[in-house]
Design a protein around this motif. Sequence first.
Motif, mmCIF file in Angstrom:
data_model
loop_
_atom_site.group_PDB
_atom_site.id
_atom_site.type_symbol
_atom_site.label_atom_id
_atom_site.label_comp_id
_atom_site.label_asym_id
_atom_site.label_seq_id
_atom_site.Cartn_x
_atom_site.Cartn_y
_atom_site.Cartn_z
ATOM 1 N N ALA A 111 0.665 -1.039 -0.187
ATOM 2 C CA ALA A 111 0.190 0.323 -0.012
ATOM 3 C C ALA A 111 0.976 1.779 0.123
ATOM 4 O O ALA A 111 0.461 2.184 -0.867
ATOM 5 C CB ALA A 111 -0.929 -0.270 1.447
ATOM 6 N N ILE A 112 1.789 1.269 0.642
ATOM 7 C CA ILE A 112 2.985 2.094 0.798
ATOM 8 C C ILE A 112 3.332 2.820 -0.320
ATOM 9 O O ILE A 112 3.358 3.785 -1.089
ATOM 10 C CB ILE A 112 3.872 2.197 1.433
ATOM 11 N N ALA A 113 3.546 1.234 -1.845
ATOM 12 C CA ALA A 113 4.630 1.530 -2.522
ATOM 13 C C ALA A 113 3.551 2.480 -3.726
ATOM 14 O O ALA A 113 4.229 3.101 -4.452
ATOM 15 C CB ALA A 113 4.809 -0.146 -2.873
ATOM 16 N N ALA A 114 2.240 1.551 -3.036
ATOM 17 C CA ALA A 114 1.387 2.429 -4.538
ATOM 18 C C ALA A 114 1.299 3.715 -4.393
ATOM 19 O O ALA A 114 1.067 4.493 -5.146
ATOM 20 C CB ALA A 114 0.238 1.215 -3.966
ATOM 21 N N GLU A 115 1.630 4.360 -2.504
ATOM 22 C CA GLU A 115 0.996 5.338 -2.583
ATOM 23 C C GLU A 115 1.987 6.296 -2.771
ATOM 24 O O GLU A 115 2.317 7.567 -3.854
ATOM 25 C CB GLU A 115 0.632 5.752 -1.667
ATOM 26 N N LEU A 116 3.122 5.622 -2.381
ATOM 27 C CA LEU A 116 4.590 6.410 -3.310
ATOM 28 C C LEU A 116 4.875 6.563 -5.085
ATOM 29 O O LEU A 116 4.679 7.693 -5.401
ATOM 30 C CB LEU A 116 5.667 5.519 -3.175
ATOM 31 N N LEU A 117 3.522 5.725 -5.731
ATOM 32 C CA LEU A 117 3.551 6.098 -7.061
ATOM 33 C C LEU A 117 2.662 6.977 -7.419
ATOM 34 O O LEU A 117 2.665 7.751 -8.109
ATOM 35 C CB LEU A 117 3.569 4.352 -7.612
ATOM 36 N N ALA A 118 0.897 6.929 -6.881
ATOM 37 C CA ALA A 118 0.390 8.037 -6.524
ATOM 38 C C ALA A 118 1.371 9.537 -6.899
ATOM 39 O O ALA A 118 0.436 10.234 -7.535
ATOM 40 C CB ALA A 118 -0.389 7.756 -6.220
ATOM 41 N N LEU A 119 1.903 9.276 -5.633
ATOM 42 C CA LEU A 119 2.732 10.784 -4.921
ATOM 43 C C LEU A 119 3.581 11.009 -6.539
ATOM 44 O O LEU A 119 3.959 12.114 -6.702
ATOM 45 C CB LEU A 119 3.103 10.706 -4.061
ATOM 46 N N ALA A 120 4.828 10.138 -7.452
ATOM 47 C CA ALA A 120 5.127 10.560 -8.494
ATOM 48 C C ALA A 120 4.314 10.875 -8.996
ATOM 49 O O ALA A 120 5.043 12.030 -9.247
ATOM 50 C CB ALA A 120 5.865 9.442 -8.552
ATOM 51 N N ASP A 121 3.426 10.249 -9.550
ATOM 52 C CA ASP A 121 2.750 11.423 -10.526
ATOM 53 C C ASP A 121 2.421 13.052 -9.920
ATOM 54 O O ASP A 121 2.839 13.324 -11.109
ATOM 55 C CB ASP A 121 1.206 10.491 -10.586
ATOM 56 N N ARG A 122 1.933 13.091 -9.003
ATOM 57 C CA ARG A 122 2.116 13.934 -8.220
ATOM 58 C C ARG A 122 2.625 15.140 -8.894
ATOM 59 O O ARG A 122 3.001 16.291 -8.763
ATOM 60 C CB ARG A 122 1.027 14.407 -7.065
ATOM 61 N N VAL A 123 4.130 14.693 -8.002
ATOM 62 C CA VAL A 123 5.165 15.369 -8.042
ATOM 63 C C VAL A 123 5.521 15.840 -9.316
ATOM 64 O O VAL A 123 5.613 17.209 -9.555
ATOM 65 C CB VAL A 123 6.717 14.651 -7.613
ATOM 66 N N LEU A 124 4.980 14.962 -10.816
ATOM 67 C CA LEU A 124 5.899 15.057 -11.831
ATOM 68 C C LEU A 124 4.509 16.787 -12.574
ATOM 69 O O LEU A 124 4.870 17.531 -13.481
ATOM 70 C CB LEU A 124 5.724 13.894 -13.016
ATOM 71 N N ALA A 125 3.125 16.654 -12.090
ATOM 72 C CA ALA A 125 2.551 17.061 -12.200
ATOM 73 C C ALA A 125 2.940 18.614 -12.309
ATOM 74 O O ALA A 125 2.358 19.343 -12.688
ATOM 75 C CB ALA A 125 0.980 17.339 -11.728
ATOM 76 N N THR A 126 3.108 18.604 -10.367
ATOM 77 C CA THR A 126 3.651 20.044 -10.133
ATOM 78 C C THR A 126 5.027 20.587 -10.773
ATOM 79 O O THR A 126 4.590 21.317 -11.074
ATOM 80 C CB THR A 126 3.944 19.809 -8.967
ATOM 81 N N ALA A 127 5.790 19.584 -10.997
ATOM 82 C CA ALA A 127 6.696 19.634 -12.439
ATOM 83 C C ALA A 127 6.494 20.421 -13.303
ATOM 84 O O ALA A 127 6.905 21.325 -13.594
ATOM 85 C CB ALA A 127 7.566 18.971 -12.701
#
Length: 251
Positions: A111-127
Amino acid sequence: MSVGRARRAPTSLGLAALILAMPSAAAAGSAHKHAEPLPYLEIVTGGAAADAELPLVIALHGRGDTAEGFGPLFRELAVPARVAILRPPHPWGGGQAWFLGARAHLENRPAIAAELLALADRVLATADAIRAARPTRGRPIVIGFSQGGMLTWAVAVAHPRAVAAAFPIAGFFFPEMLAPISVDARAMPPIVAFHGDADTVVPLEEDRRGARLLEKRGVRVDMRVFPGVGHELPPALRSEILASLSQALTR
């Protein structure tokens, strides 16, 4: 125990610009249009003007820290850059966290790994949103400490073509991420991982284990180990981090 609070430098940033920002979802680039950008604190370094065309650094602090607390790490960065210190989604103590699950419990890891991958999308959306709003040169560089280091690994491995370099500090790559993503070693950006061998919060061996798994898939990882350093950012480690970051920015 608070995971990921860096040793704080003096509170005065001494930088050219300090801007609070929240990008709009509409500004995000098409590659991550379904992800919501995160709020962030913007710092302009090296005496550059806030509206200058600059390389972008995405900075991710650890659990329990704040963007303002992580900002002083970059106060000695002499190279002109735009540093966006992203704000995690979860409150934690007096600061914030990227995830709340206890990673020490193996049943929580997927579950943590899945959350980190979803957050990675948000990081790049921010960029993407920052690039749309500010004149930006090249792909972003991502750097993070502790939980932010774990997210840095996720961004680099899941979206290798989207970043120019990755600097995870006192974090590790979750092996559970290998199930939902395909590792493209040929597209991988330079990855330089920093870790203290006296870290009892996020042990060095966890970082080495994740790096070995990626190396078996052809990924090159530059692992730099600091003797006697715990879960902190002492001056010698800060100096090497900034030297590596400066080199990447001037490449």
